[in-house]
Design an enzyme around this catalytic site. Structure first.
Site, PDB file in Angstrom:
ATOM      1  N   GLY B  73       0.801  -1.213   0.000  1.00  0.00           N
ATOM      2  CA  GLY B  73       0.000   0.000   0.000  1.00  0.00           C
ATOM      3  C   GLY B  73       0.834   1.263   0.000  1.00  0.00           C
ATOM      4  CG  ASN B 158      -5.179   4.173   9.244  1.00  0.00           C
ATOM      5  OD1 ASN B 158      -5.614   5.218   8.755  1.00  0.00           O
ATOM      6  ND2 ASN B 158      -4.086   4.129   9.964  1.00  0.00           N
ATOM      7  CD  GLN B 186      -6.916  -0.530   7.565  1.00  0.00           C
ATOM      8  OE1 GLN B 186      -7.700  -1.435   7.869  1.00  0.00           O
ATOM      9  NE2 GLN B 186      -5.660  -0.529   7.973  1.00  0.00           N
ATOM     10  CG  HIS B 208      -0.380  -6.774   4.993  1.00  0.00           C
ATOM     11  ND1 HIS B 208      -0.352  -6.448   6.325  1.00  0.00           N
ATOM     12  CD2 HIS B 208      -0.157  -5.624   4.334  1.00  0.00           C
ATOM     13  CE1 HIS B 208      -0.104  -5.158   6.461  1.00  0.00           C
ATOM     14  NE2 HIS B 208       0.014  -4.641   5.257  1.00  0.00           N
ATOM     15  CB  CYS B 333       6.098   6.843  15.695  1.00  0.00           C
ATOM     16  SG  CYS B 333       7.372   6.694  16.936  1.00  0.00           S
TER      17      CYS B 333
END
Lengths: 407, 414
Positions: B73, B158, B186, B208, B333
């Site tokens: 993505g 998301n 998503q 995935h 992060c």
């Protein structure tokens, strides 16, 4: 016990966590994220706080087989350690941020959270030992390896905090032993260099870092008699005892090196003098705390002094001294032998050393010892000259910064 | 320490099912670069193209040529945002870039990087449920459509699961002649998506999140979309994306997408029922808990996102993890640190509430028993986290000394 192991990503905390797990404790590793904008890779002699260090800690936790988390204490760290560091310097004082971090982050904010989450203790990789008295109360003692001993930076811990501290490597004979054990356990951090620099100053250049945070005002450099010897770019980047970076226009009359003997933030004046002017033998401390039970024979006034040793830097030699409590300057004492367990109280601690010390700067911490035992600590607020025959500190003129500190 | 585990982090990555795994591993045993001219190469090419055709059909592409395989993505988002901007602003006439405030970092950080190189970045606001403000988009387009290189809006968020009005956004984009990129990472497999019907210029998807392998994704790119490549090489995918093609990844991606889309209405209805059971269970167990994002049909069928006031997200995650539940503290992060999410802040949430969030995402493997077990664990975990307090609040030792007037050292006053 359920133990929360603080893991910086360094070798000491790695072995400490492994030993805690070996001892049968239920251990969870945690890395404290102290910087909002962590660097990606470790540089120089900083030993924590980059993403690489966090990954190192995670890798070790995985090898030990314990759960691991990164907890964000950056906001608290900024307020309690970094801002405090800047504020202290702007007052012409020289703080120790590692002590502040122990006092307010590792053994306060982290410990509080650990206890609330069901842990019994926090384990760190400090070289120091907690010893139980026959009565069961905890005492803090120096680590066995005097070269690595870190009891000084733990001098801010109080009895209630010591109850929940675990220092699994404190009884190690030497750092080399810890490194060897890390290598034996296959930890990739076994040969990671020791850290020396302040973790939040990226390249170790504290002066340049501070210059960025504190507006620098040029001012005068004077000698002890008030004569102007030169100019400086900002008083707060100087520390008592400092010799370099003075760039004086005139050499000293006696041709000997000159040192910073005073930093007055309010008048923005740096005072310099000969080495002899640095000798002090009377120290007055504020924000006194006791590491466990305060010495039973300690009292108020010089007549109730105790014999002990005082250490004024992390790795300086302890010197024999007498210590006694002074008046409470900011508030009346709750009782005759009121001994504050928490820092921000006005109980003064007076110390007279048996031999003169040099390079003592306000803001530094003095830690009292008796043999290997840490008795307690106070933040040095003012000092008195050795030559002056050691007049009682309370009668000394108030030095720079003291007013702000005792308001 | 963790006896039984239940997985509530499908939005991060969703497990591969047996049939997908079988297709993947079978393909891994075969040799042949699909760009090679010999028999094995040609055979690999056939299998790759079959996967491409299947994905094109499932995503509503007009033709298989509109499917470009990528490494995932993030790469698809980068090609779309950077590629469209560079191609459309080649004459420096269309420097503007419109993105919603709740985009994934793969879009937002890419846009910021372009802004540092001269793009005029406009961040489109969202409402308190995290849904794009269409009026703001319309106003931007009315004002400066001719200077705008592209619009990028995600199909579903998301973090809070908010479905975005992409059909309306696409209409507006088309009316103003500005290409629209949809980040559907998503949403694909969870909500109906028809690339051609939407009329978008580009759409990013990945394997995935719907039970395919990590490391393969695709950019749907309309035939007439002009895109400059962001990395250079053999030009394998329509001269836009270079790199040896991952046949096994593509085959497994197609298999996973097929499974996800096969009986989607029934599956997503069942998933949404579990989602609503979890939301209701948490709200009953912890009355102070608040759902973030839209309620009901406006959110992804597998997405639950709650704020637990007074609880640090780190403490919640620790508690759920220790109790055997994989949850998420929101956006992580690189250091794995919980930060107040920019998505939640864009929704107008206070920084304190944004630090108190927990995301639970359900998927095809989630069972009713797991949902009930999670609901049962919530009160204990929340009580413990609340006792641990917020990092930003006063520590206990300081409160304990409150009866003594503090003696501040220095200007900070603490």
């Amino acid at each position: 016990m359920r133990v929360l192991a603080a893991m910086s990503g360094g070798v000491d905390s790695a072995v400490a966590a492994a030993r805690a797990a070996d001892a049968g404790h239920e251990v969870v590793g945690v890395h404290l994220a102290l910087n909002r904008m962590p660097g990606t890779l470790r540089t120089g002699s900083r030993g924590c706080c980059t993403i690489e260090d966090s990954r190192d800690a995670a890798r070790v936790a995985g090898m030990i087989g314990i759960p691991f988390y990164v907890w964000d204490f950056s906001e608290r760290f900024k307020e309690d350690v970094v801002d405090d560091f800047i504020a202290e310097y702007s007052q012409g004082r020289t703080p120790n941020p590692c002590m502040r971090c122990n006092e307010r982050i590792k053994f306060a904010a982290l410990l509080d959270r650990a206890l609330a989450l069901g842990f019994d203790a926090v384990a760190t990789g400090h070289y120091a030992e907690v010893v139980r008295t026959p009565a069961g109360s905890p005492e803090l003692h120096r680590g066995h390896d005097m070269n690595k001993d870190q009891s000084y930076v733990l001098g801010v811990l109080t009895g209630p905090q010591l109850e929940h501290c675990l220092f699994p490597i404190g009884a190690s004979a030497a750092k080399a032993e810890v490194r060897a054990e890390a290598a034996e356990r296959g930890f990739p951090v076994a040969s990671k260099p020791d850290s020396y620099d302040i973790c939040f100053v990226p390249d170790g250049d504290t002066k340049a870092w501070l210059a960025d945070k504190i507006p620098m005002r040029p001012g005068l450099i004077r000698d002890e008699d008030g004569a102007v010897l030169g100019e400086h770019e900002g008083a707060m980047s100087f520390t008592v005892g400092q010799r370099r970076g003075l760039s004086l226009e005139r050499p000293a009359v006696d041709g000997r090196p000159r040192y910073v003997t005073g930093v007055d933030a309010r008048s923005n004046t740096v005072t310099v003098g000969g080495r002899a002017a640095l000798f002090v033998d009377a120290l007055t401390g504020i924000r006194t705390s006791w590491c466990g039970e305060p010495p039973a024979d300690l009292g108020r006034g010089e007549g109730a002094a105790i014999e002990c040793e005082v250490q004024i830097r992390a790795h300086s030699e302890p010197v024999p001294a007498r210590a006694w409590l002074g008046a409470c300057e900011s508030e009346p004492p709750a009782s005759e032998f009121d001994v504050p367990a928490v820092r921000p109280a006005g109980q003064l601690l007076h110390v007279r050393t048996a031999e003169p010390l040099t390079g003592v700067a306000p803001g530094q911490t003095m830690v009292l010892y008796r043999g290997t035992r840490v008795l307690g600590q106070a933040t040095i607020d003012r000092t008195a000259r050795w030559e002056e025959g050691g007049a009682a500190p309370a009668q000394q003129p108030e030095p720079a910064g003291a007013g702000a500190a005792l308001d | 320490m963790f006896a039984v585990r239940a997985y509530f982090d499908h939005a991060a990555t969703s497990p591969m099912q047996a049939d997908v795994l079988a297709a993947y591993t079978a393909e891994l045993t075969r040799v042949g670069n699909p760009s090679a001219l010999h028999a094995d190469g040609q055979a690999a090419r056939m299998r790759l193209e079959a996967a491409r055709e299947e994905l094109a059909e499932l995503a509503g592409a007009g033709s298989p040529s509109e499917v470009l395989f990528t490494s995932g993505g993030t790469e698809a988002d980068n090609i779309a945002v950077q590629g469209l901007w560079r191609a459309r602003n080649a004459q420096a006439a269309r420097p503007r870039l419109l993105v919603s405030a709740v985009e994934h970092p793969a879009v937002l950080e890419t846009a910021e990087a372009l802004a540092a190189r001269g793009a005029e970045l406009a961040i489109l606001p969202v409402d308190s449920a995290g849904v794009l403000d269409l009026a703001a988009l319309e106003a931007e387009l009315a004002d400066s459509a001719e200077r705008t290189a592209l619009i990028s809006v995600m199909a579903a968020n998301n973090e809070v699961g908010a479905l975005q009005p992409i059909a309306r956004a696409a209409e507006l984009a088309r009316a103003h002649g500005v290409p629209l990129h949809i980040d559907a990472v998503q949403a694909f497999g969870q909500v109906p998506l028809d690339f051609s019907a939407l009329g978008a210029a580009a759409m990013s998807i990945t394997a995935h999140k719907l039970g395919g392998p990590v490391g393969v994704g695709a950019l749907l790119l309309a035939r007439d979309a002009e895109v400059a490549p962001v990395q250079f090489g053999g030009g394998q995918e329509r001269a836009v994306r270079s790199g040896t093609l991952d046949v096994a990844g593509a085959v497994a991606f197609a298999a996973a997408a097929r499974a996800a889309c096969a009986d989607r209405p029934q599956r997503t209805a069942a998933l949404a029922a579990l989602r609503d059971r979890l939301i209701a269970g948490i709200e009953a167990a912890v009355p102070q808990a608040r759902l973030s994002g839209p309620a009901g049909p406006g959110r992804l069928p597998g997405s639950v996102h709650m704020v637990f006031p007074g609880c640090e997200a780190d403490s919640l995650l620790f508690g759920f993890d220790a109790a055997g539940f994989d949850t998420s503290a929101g956006s992580a992060c690189a250091a794995g640190v919980n930060r107040p999410s920019s998505v939640l802040l864009a929704m107008g949430m206070s920084e304190t509430d944004a630090r108190s969030a927990q995301r639970f995402t359900l998927g095809p493997t989630t069972t009713g028993a797991e949902v009930d077990a999670l609901i049962a664990a919530v009160p204990g975990v929340v009580a413990q986290a609340r006792a641990a307090g917020m990092v930003s609040a006063e520590p206990a030792w300081r409160a304990a000394s409150a009866e003594r007037p503090a003696t501040p050292t220095g200007a900070v006053g603490r």
